[in-house]
Design an enzyme around this catalytic site. Structure first.
Site, PDB file in Angstrom:
ATOM      1  N   ARG A 256       0.828  -1.211   0.000  1.00  0.00           N
ATOM      2  CA  ARG A 256       0.000   0.000   0.000  1.00  0.00           C
ATOM      3  C   ARG A 256       0.856   1.253   0.000  1.00  0.00           C
ATOM      4  O   ARG A 256       0.541   2.229  -0.711  1.00  0.00           O
ATOM      5  CB  ARG A 256      -0.939  -0.011   1.215  1.00  0.00           C
TER       6      ARG A 256
ATOM      7  N   LYS B  69       4.844  24.785  -3.729  1.00  0.00           N
ATOM      8  CA  LYS B  69       3.535  24.333  -3.247  1.00  0.00           C
ATOM      9  C   LYS B  69       3.495  22.807  -3.317  1.00  0.00           C
ATOM     10  O   LYS B  69       2.815  22.202  -4.139  1.00  0.00           O
ATOM     11  CB  LYS B  69       2.420  24.966  -4.068  1.00  0.00           C
TER      12      LYS B  69
ATOM     13  N   LYS C  54       8.913  39.679  -2.778  1.00  0.00           N
ATOM     14  CA  LYS C  54       7.464  39.687  -2.984  1.00  0.00           C
ATOM     15  C   LYS C  54       6.882  41.051  -2.629  1.00  0.00           C
ATOM     16  O   LYS C  54       7.594  41.954  -2.168  1.00  0.00           O
ATOM     17  CB  LYS C  54       6.820  38.570  -2.164  1.00  0.00           C
TER      18      LYS C  54
ATOM     19  N   GLU D 196       8.680  39.597  -7.718  1.00  0.00           N
ATOM     20  CA  GLU D 196       7.283  39.382  -8.090  1.00  0.00           C
ATOM     21  C   GLU D 196       6.602  40.717  -8.383  1.00  0.00           C
ATOM     22  O   GLU D 196       6.687  41.646  -7.580  1.00  0.00           O
ATOM     23  CB  GLU D 196       6.556  38.680  -6.952  1.00  0.00           C
TER      24      GLU D 196
ATOM     25  N   ASP E 250       3.045  37.886 -11.991  1.00  0.00           N
ATOM     26  CA  ASP E 250       2.082  37.158 -11.173  1.00  0.00           C
ATOM     27  C   ASP E 250       0.649  37.536 -11.505  1.00  0.00           C
ATOM     28  O   ASP E 250       0.290  38.715 -11.553  1.00  0.00           O
ATOM     29  CB  ASP E 250       2.358  37.445  -9.686  1.00  0.00           C
TER      30      ASP E 250
END
Length: 274
Positions: free
Chosen positions: A88, A125, A157, A186, A207
């Site tokens: 599994r 992410k 950022k 960004e 962005d």
């Protein structure tokens, strides 16, 4: 790098303290089989699970291999108890990684049909504890891993710009980073993109812009500093990749390659080849 400690943690989570289900005597063999077409990945991690349990992987495909329904990603033989205990965990990690690779492959092919030079990249992410598995899956399918952690590139950022100002933020972080570390900024519009390039950004992250805005920003960056790379990001789907690939951007980064790729449907079968 996948370690024995990672595999032990995965198995401890699944096996628990008193496994009666898989207390099966004797020897057996098994195979990890695709139930739908896709791109195999995480096969090294699945193999590591069986190796840790002293079952022998006798055959395996390389990560990045295209598979069809019925194809075996790996074959294993050994004590039935070990093979069944590893099943599994091996299925789960390979199915997840193969899903990431399959989605990455689709995005890369969609981009290359428009512009063979544009790169499709992942982001940070990722699932905690599985970043290495997911990033390797991206690479196996022809994608770019992007930065693996915060040390690989400085990202300026909007919060940094609000606190320090654009030029001061770039200068501050460049002073503190290695000469080998790029600084990415960004921005959210073509004008800001041009300012970031002129202020010394190595990479300008465009962005949440539309394809039309991205194309305009790419032109503005080239006029301000022809050496700065441009990266489009922000909710870009596989379906939207061709539109962004046609803007002249250097990189298309997609969080969805890792955070929402559906697992490839795999199963584990023991015994004969039926």
């Amino acid at each position: 790098m996948l370690t024995d400690a990672d595999v032990e943690r995965w198995l401890r989570e699944d096996v628990g303290h008193h496994d009666v289900t898989n207390d099966v005597p004797g020897e057996t063999s098994g195979r990890l089989v695709a139930k739908e077409p896709g791109v195999a990945a995480g096969v090294d991690a699945a193999s590591a699970v069986f190796d840790y349990l002293d079952a022998t992987v006798t055959e395996r495909v390389a990560d990045g291999t295209a598979v069809d329904p019925g194809d075996a990603l790996l074959r294993v033989a050994g004590p039935a108890r070990a093979v069944l205990r590893g099943e599994r965990v091996a299925v789960n990690v390979a199915a997840h990684a193969s899903g990431v690779a399959t989605r990455t492959d689709a995005a890369v092919e969609a981009a290359r049909e428009v512009d063979p030079d544009v790169r499709v990249a992942a982001t940070r992410k990722t699932t905690p504890g599985l970043r290495g598995v997911e990033k390797r899956a991206v690479a196996a399918a022809g994608g770019d891993t992007h930065r693996l952690d915060l040390s690989h590139m400085v990202m300026v950022k909007d919060n940094h710009v609000a606190e320090l100002g654009l030029t001061e933020a770039i200068e501050r972080f460049r002073e503190r980073a290695s000469f080998a570390t790029n600084v990415e900024v960004e921005v959210e519009g073509p004008d800001a993109a041009a300012r970031a390039a002129a202020a010394g950004a190595d990479v300008v992250l465009l962005d949440n812009m539309t394809p039309a805005e991205t194309a305009a920003a790419v032109e503005r960056v080239a006029a301000a500093d022809g050496d700065a790379l441009t990266e489009a990001s922000g909710g870009i789907t596989v379906e939207a990749v061709p539109d962004y690939a046609g803007t002249g951007v250097d990189v298309i980064s997609m969080g969805g390659l890792t955070h929402s790729a559906p697992a490839l449907d795999l199963s584990f079968r023991t015994g004969g080849d039926g």
